[in-house]
Design a protein around this motif. Structure first.
Motif, short mmCIF file in Angstrom:
data_model
loop_
_atom_site.label_atom_id
_atom_site.label_comp_id
_atom_site.label_asym_id
_atom_site.label_seq_id
_atom_site.Cartn_x
_atom_site.Cartn_y
_atom_site.Cartn_z
N LEU A 291 0.86 -2.77 1.85
CA LEU A 291 -0.37 -3.43 1.40
C LEU A 291 -0.37 -3.52 -0.13
O LEU A 291 -0.07 -2.53 -0.80
CB LEU A 291 -1.59 -2.62 1.87
N ILE A 292 -0.72 -4.70 -0.65
CA ILE A 292 -0.94 -4.86 -2.09
C ILE A 292 -2.44 -4.82 -2.34
O ILE A 292 -3.20 -5.53 -1.69
CB ILE A 292 -0.39 -6.20 -2.64
N GLY A 293 -2.85 -3.96 -3.28
CA GLY A 293 -4.26 -3.89 -3.68
C GLY A 293 -4.44 -4.55 -5.03
O GLY A 293 -3.49 -4.71 -5.80
N VAL A 294 -5.68 -4.95 -5.33
CA VAL A 294 -5.96 -5.68 -6.58
C VAL A 294 -7.44 -5.49 -6.92
O VAL A 294 -8.22 -5.06 -6.06
CB VAL A 294 -5.65 -7.19 -6.39
N GLY A 295 -7.81 -5.83 -8.13
CA GLY A 295 -9.23 -5.90 -8.47
C GLY A 295 -9.65 -5.07 -9.67
O GLY A 295 -9.92 -3.90 -9.56
N ASP A 296 -9.64 -5.72 -10.82
CA ASP A 296 -10.11 -5.12 -12.08
C ASP A 296 -9.36 -3.83 -12.44
O ASP A 296 -9.97 -2.85 -12.84
CB ASP A 296 -11.63 -4.86 -12.00
#
Ligand code: FMN
Length: 369
Positions: A291-296
């Motif tokens: 899983l790739i996570g993202v966000g600020d």
């Protein structure tokens, strides 16, 4: 074992990343009016590449009527291959891998961008945003042609020298529109129940994977990006997304990529608000696919915060503002990271007006004049 950003990472199809940081897909609206890659655009990517494990490009249209905005990238014809080859090689320096994001905007475009043609979607339902046009519902033949377009786009991406494709099933574009009960009101094989709303995604994913397997190319990866929730009623709920993720995790995908504005954001859905959205997704995947996570993500703590619930970290705005963000973090020079984009730095960093427009909408405090 604790995951570290400096770890190398190997995908199912063999591609290896030199670290766990990827540049998130970011549209910079720098292509020519006919969607051919400009030299400025490949220079922009070269400037922002080289440190991260991989760069995921901006959304690239698989059909002419999938164009979402002026200055976007496209891959619906062989004429785009030379420009895209230049783009792939600009990204591939110092071992950074190049992943092309492919998409169709569906109803999230307009007849001006499409030079007089109507946008298309699963059903003739306009998006809930000002001035949204009512799209034309796709016929069964057109749906089958679209699946072929995603496959042809993948074959062209291989020819252009990319290391993989990411299917853009997030941020309200066509793949998501088929899964959403807001935009998909069909009552044929492609809509009506959740299972049928999934059929388009299912057939595109299977078709693209089959094209890669048949191409004989080594190490070329296929990822899928999704948004976990919609605010429209009806719209995609966390319950729906958990089912979607369960289905996708059983496919031969190299990764899933959740699209979030803030990596640790919590759902407003009372059945899913005891931990972050990303934690629920990781739990459902249960090790079946990375899983790739993202966000600020701005700091080392943020990177570790993502790695607590994901395998890889995508970084957008921080890299746009400071292309040296990764090496500064890796070399303990965090205090020298630029956190805001000054007007007189925009030209030096080749940040286009189109990207600044996006930044202004999403996070105005990161722009300083
Ligand atoms: C200028 C800009 C353009 C973007 N274009 C895309 C895009 O083409 N495809 C996509 O999936 N997401 C796009 N995004 C969303 C980013 O990939 C990312 O999910 C979002 O910016 C949150 O990550 P960040 O806080 O690290 O920037 C864009 C974001 C920005 C700021």
């Amino acid at each position: 074992m604790t995951k570290k950003m400096t770890d190398t990472f190997r995908f199912r199809r063999g591609l290896e990343l030199k670290n766990r940081i990827l540049m998130a897909p970011m549209t910079v609206k720098m292509s020519y009016y006919d969607e051919v890659v400009t030299h400025d655009e490949s220079d922009y990517y070269a400037l922002h590449s080289g440190e991260v494990g991989a760069v995921i490009t901006a959304a690239t249209s698989v059909q002419a009527n999938g164009k979402g905005w002026e200055g976007s990238l496209a891959i619906y014809d062989d004429k785009f291959i030379p420009g895209l080859t230049r783009l792939a090689s600009a990204i591939k320096k110092n071992g950074t891998k190049a992943i092309l994001q492919i998409f169709h905007a569906g109803r999230m475009t307009n007849s001006t961008v499409l030079r007089g043609q109507s946008p298309v979607s699963a059903s003739a339902v306009a998006a809930e945003r000002p001035d949204a046009e009512i799209p034309k519902a796709l016929s069964e033949t057109e749906i089958l042609e679209l699946i072929e377009s995603f496959k042809s786009a993948t074959k062209r991406a291989i020819k252009a020298g990319f290391d993989g494709v990411e299917l853009h099933g997030a941020n309200t574009y066509l793949l998501q529109q088929f899964f959403s009960p807001h935009s998909n009101r069909r009552d044929d094989a492609w809509g009506g129940t959740l299972e049928k709303r999934f059929k388009f995604i299912n057939d595109v994913v299977d078709g693209v994977i089959e094209s890669v397997d048949q191409s004989g190319v080594k190490d070329f990866i296929v990822g899928y990006r999704f948004s976990p929730e919609e605010y429209e009623k009806p719209g995609i709920s966390m319950e729906d997304s958990i089912i979607l993720i369960d289905k996708l995790a059983d496919k031969k995908l190299d990764y899933l990529h959740i699209s979030l504005g803030k990596y640790n954001s919590v759902s407003r859905n009372t059945n899913f608000n005891e931990k972050s959205r990303m934690a629920y997704v990781q739990e459902k995947i249960n090790g079946r696919v990375p899983l790739i996570g993202v966000g600020d993500v701005r700091t080392r703590e943020d990177v570790n915060g993502v790695l607590a619930n994901a395998d890889l970290v995508a970084v957008g705005r921080s890299l746009l503002i400071d292309p040296k963000w990764t090496s500064k973090l890796l070399n303990g020079q965090e205090e020298t990271i630029k956190r805001t984009l000054a007007k007189n730095d925009r030209e030096k960093l080749m940040v286009s007006d189109g990207a600044v427009e996006f930044l202004r909408d999403m996070m105005p405090e990161r722009l300083v004049d």
